[in-house]
Design an enzyme around this catalytic site. Structure first.
Site, mmCIF file in Angstrom:
data_model
loop_
_atom_site.group_PDB
_atom_site.id
_atom_site.type_symbol
_atom_site.label_atom_id
_atom_site.label_comp_id
_atom_site.label_asym_id
_atom_site.label_seq_id
_atom_site.Cartn_x
_atom_site.Cartn_y
_atom_site.Cartn_z
ATOM 1 C CE1 TYR A 123 -3.109 -2.946 0.205
ATOM 2 C CE2 TYR A 123 -2.775 -3.040 2.572
ATOM 3 C CZ TYR A 123 -3.305 -3.572 1.413
ATOM 4 O OH TYR A 123 -4.028 -4.729 1.488
ATOM 5 C CG ASP A 238 -0.289 -13.519 -0.263
ATOM 6 O OD1 ASP A 238 0.103 -14.556 -0.835
ATOM 7 O OD2 ASP A 238 0.397 -12.479 -0.196
#
Lengths: 377, 94
Positions: A123, A238
């Site tokens: 991010y 994930d």
């Protein structure tokens, strides 16, 4: 019971429960009580990726060209995901490591939580690339009432469980007077909180992320913010592992394959688990309204996103053995999402992407002289 | 009479029979699970990656080709719909 970093009491880890048995001593992986966690570790390790591998140079141009209400959708989702992974990058370790009793599960918790820190780093990578001043995004995460409201729900069970485990490790079971307050620590209550905390983590990873995922993939379906979508695809890959991890923990407990007291605990907690799912689904639907408050984006609007939240909540809660929460919501309103959620479906050369089956350094050492018979120099 | 090309016949012959009554053609979707969803055949799933085990079905006839690893243990004849595609006509029990 004080936590020991290397419990010197010789034990058979194959006979320990997942949690609240003896603290783990030898980190050995040649045998497992619950083999699924060893397999999850290996898969997660093979999925290792670095955000910097994804080029985001065109995303900045795409972002600048977006109308303001689409920039709001994009940045709000990034803020929310940053919150979720800030929590997940530390909390499985802080909450569960002091009480875990199986080496394979201990290492799965650490491997899982580590991969969440990679998500957090991604991010930062995205935000650095699309906005001039990252502070504008990061600072709003603790100021924005819509995010703060969610942070409270996401962390409530974790924080209560961590506080109770700290006391348990400090003073043990029993009635205690601490700072003038009567505090009761008993194992049954700790196990109830453990089960509910894992349920709240399952919701976090299996439901709460998916509104953001849908928006990121919807942008990429229009061929914009494609670098971001590639990162989010890796994160989603994930998260599918992580949600399977908490699903297995909960089902192993509820099905009597571990600590038998957890069968009763799971049954007692059924209504509260459903309430955790209901609260999260309602919050995610509110989040969809907040995202689209100033206008929809092409291919996605608040209504269809709310339908998707109901659909995915049903999928997740059925995986834990419950009935549908939203009756009749059994058809996927965003079927194109599945193409983005396929783990290994990357249609490029393996060395150009992160494909689980492409392991760098995989060497076949099972060879002898006969294997070179066909070689001519 | 035209004799069908055996290669083309085999390629097109990816009929999936579910629970002995629902029949659809596999159409090059990524997985059997995707193909079932495409054809409105109800199927449980959770992860789509071979980790959760929810899309386990019994393969009662035919062969499948694996497209993803399964992490969950499978008994003889069991397959995960998210991890395989039909290799010729197949029959499954959900």
């Amino acid at each position: 019971m004080t936590y020991s970093t290397f419990n010197k009491t010789k034990n058979d880890a194959l006979k320990e429960p997942m949690f609240f048995g003896q603290n783990v001593n030898v980190a050995r992986y040649d045998q497992q009580r619950h083999a699924i966690f060893e397999k999850l570790i290996e898969k997660q390790l093979s999925f290792f990726w670095r955000p910097e591998e994804v080029d985001l140079s065109t995303d900045r141009k795409d972002f600048m060209a977006m109308p303001e209400h689409e920039q709001h959708i994009f940045l709000s989702n990034l803020k929310y995901q940053t919150l979720l992974d800030s929590v997940q990058g530390r909390s499985p370790n802080v909450a569960f490591l002091p009480v875990v009793s199986l080496p394979e599960l201990e290492t799965w918790l650490e491997t899982w939580s580590f991969s969440e820190t990679v998500h957090s780093r991604s991010y930062t990578h995205i935000i650095r690339n699309v906005v001039a001043d990252p502070n504008v995004v990061f600072d709003d995460i603790v100021d924005n009432p819509e995010i703060v409201k969610r942070a409270e729900s996401v962390t409530r069970y974790y924080d209560e469980f961590i506080a109770k485990v700290n006391l348990y490790n400090l003073v043990g079971e029993g009635e205690h007077e601490l700072n003038g307050e009567q505090v009761t620590i008993n194992m049954r209550e700790l196990k109830r909180l453990l089960y509910l905390t894992i349920a709240s983590v399952n919701v976090l990873e299996a439901v709460r992320f998916y509104v953001s995922f849908a928006c990121s993939f919807a942008f990429a379906e229009r061929a914009i913010m494609e670098g971001n979508a590639k990162v989010i695809k890796l994160i989603a890959r994930d998260e599918a592992l992580h949600l399977a991890g908490t699903q297995h923990i909960m089902n192993i407990m509820a099905n009597g394959q571990d600590d038998l007291e957890m069968v009763e605990v799971a049954a007692e907690c059924a209504a509260e688990v459903q309430e955790i799912f209901r609260e999260a689904a309602e919050q995610e639907k509110e989040w969809a309204s907040y995202l689209f408050k100033d206008g929809s984006m092409i291919g996605l609007n608040a209504e269809i996103l709310k339908e998707y939240v109901e659909y995915i909540t049903n999928v997740r809660i059925r995986a834990l053995g419950f009935d549908d929460m939203f009756e009749g919501r059994n058809a996927n309103p965003l079927p194109w999402m599945n193409a983005w959620l396929v783990s290994d479906n990357v249609q490029v050369a393996p060395q150009e992407a992160e494909i689980s089956s492409y392991l760098v350094g995989a060497i076949d050492s099972d060879m002898d002289d006969a294997d070179f018979d066909d070689f001519d120099l | 009479m035209m004799v069908p090309d055996p290669i083309l016949f085999a390629m097109n012959n990816s009929r999936v029979t579910v629970n002995e009554h629902t029949v659809f053609e596999y159409d090059a979707e990524f997985s059997l699970l995707d193909s079932m969803e495409e054809n409105d055949v109800p199927m449980e799933y959770n992860c789509r990656g071979g980790y959760c085990g929810l899309c386990k079905v019994q393969l009662t006839a035919g062969k499948v080709e694996w497209v993803q690893d399964s992490l969950v243990p499978l008994e003889e004849g069991e397959v995960l719909a998210c991890c395989c595609v039909p290799d010729g006509p197949i029959a499954i029990e959900t």
